[in-house]
Write a protein that holds these residues in place. Structure first.
Motif, PDB file in Angstrom:
ATOM      1  N   GLY A   6      11.119 118.127  18.557  1.00 52.39           N
ATOM      2  CA  GLY A   6      10.436 117.522  17.425  1.00 52.39           C
ATOM      3  C   GLY A   6      11.373 117.290  16.264  1.00 52.39           C
ATOM      4  N   THR A   7      10.779 117.129  15.091  1.00 47.69           N
ATOM      5  CA  THR A   7      11.553 116.795  13.904  1.00 47.69           C
ATOM      6  C   THR A   7      12.400 117.984  13.446  1.00 47.69           C
ATOM      7  OG1 THR A   7       9.701 117.391  12.490  1.00 47.69           O
ATOM      8  CG2 THR A   7       9.887 115.083  13.101  1.00 47.69           C
ATOM      9  N   GLU A  10      13.354 120.202   7.294  1.00 47.66           N
ATOM     10  CA  GLU A  10      13.690 119.449   6.086  1.00 47.66           C
ATOM     11  C   GLU A  10      14.564 120.309   5.180  1.00 47.66           C
ATOM     12  OE1 GLU A  10      10.240 117.853   4.119  1.00 47.66           O
ATOM     13  OE2 GLU A  10       9.314 117.337   6.032  1.00 47.66           O
ATOM     14  N   THR A  85       7.102 122.498  11.786  1.00 45.86           N
ATOM     15  CA  THR A  85       5.894 121.707  11.585  1.00 45.86           C
ATOM     16  C   THR A  85       5.037 122.278  10.466  1.00 45.86           C
ATOM     17  OG1 THR A  85       4.010 120.720  12.751  1.00 45.86           O
ATOM     18  CG2 THR A  85       4.552 122.993  13.302  1.00 45.86           C
TER      19      THR A  85
END
Length: 144
Positions: A6-7, A10, A85
């Motif tokens: 996934g991402t 950040e 997430t």
């Protein structure tokens, strides 16, 4: 190092470590999955977070029962993954450390007790394309 799916995280965002356990559950040529209605409809491997003081295997049995209504046996660890997430139910940004098991549904005790979850049987070849996150799909592909 545990593989990330996934991402990426950040930069500058605080993440809460959230260990969890999830299971690939084959029976009679199909996989037992859970469908979660909210916040977005999604097919998932049954499982969830490990409560403080709870062992991973105890959490696996509890989570599968809550999300599918099934008792399981013969759990064997397959591997682990990380996901970054937002978890709206908890209002946190989480680094999910997910341990994946192979286990076997033995008998259905009840309907799912977890609100918004439904037990679903799906062919593994269909599950590979239907599961909501790439980590789940990766482990099901490996199972095939």
């Amino acid at each position: 190092m545990t593989r990330r799916f996934g991402t990426p995280p950040e930069r500058g965002r605080e993440y809460t470590l959230r260990p969890g356990v999830y299971a690939i559950l084959p029976r009679d040529g199909a996989l037992l999955l859970t469908h979660q209605a909210d916040p977005e409809p999604e097919y998932q491997l049954p499982g969830g977070g490990i409560d403080p003081g709870e062992s991973p295997l105890r959490a696996l049995h509890r989570e599968v029962l809550e999300e599918t209504g099934w008792r399981i046996a013969g759990a064997r660890r397959l591997g682990a993954l990380r996901r970054f997430t937002f978890m709206p139910d908890y209002d946190i940004w989480a680094e999910k450390l997910c341990t994946i098991y192979l286990a076997f549904p033995v008998y259905q005790l009840s309907p799912p007790s977890e609100p918004g979850h439904h037990a679903v049987w799906m062919l593994p070849e269909v599950a590979v394309h239907s599961l909501g996150n790439p980590g789940d799909r990766h482990f099901v592909k490996r199972y095939l």
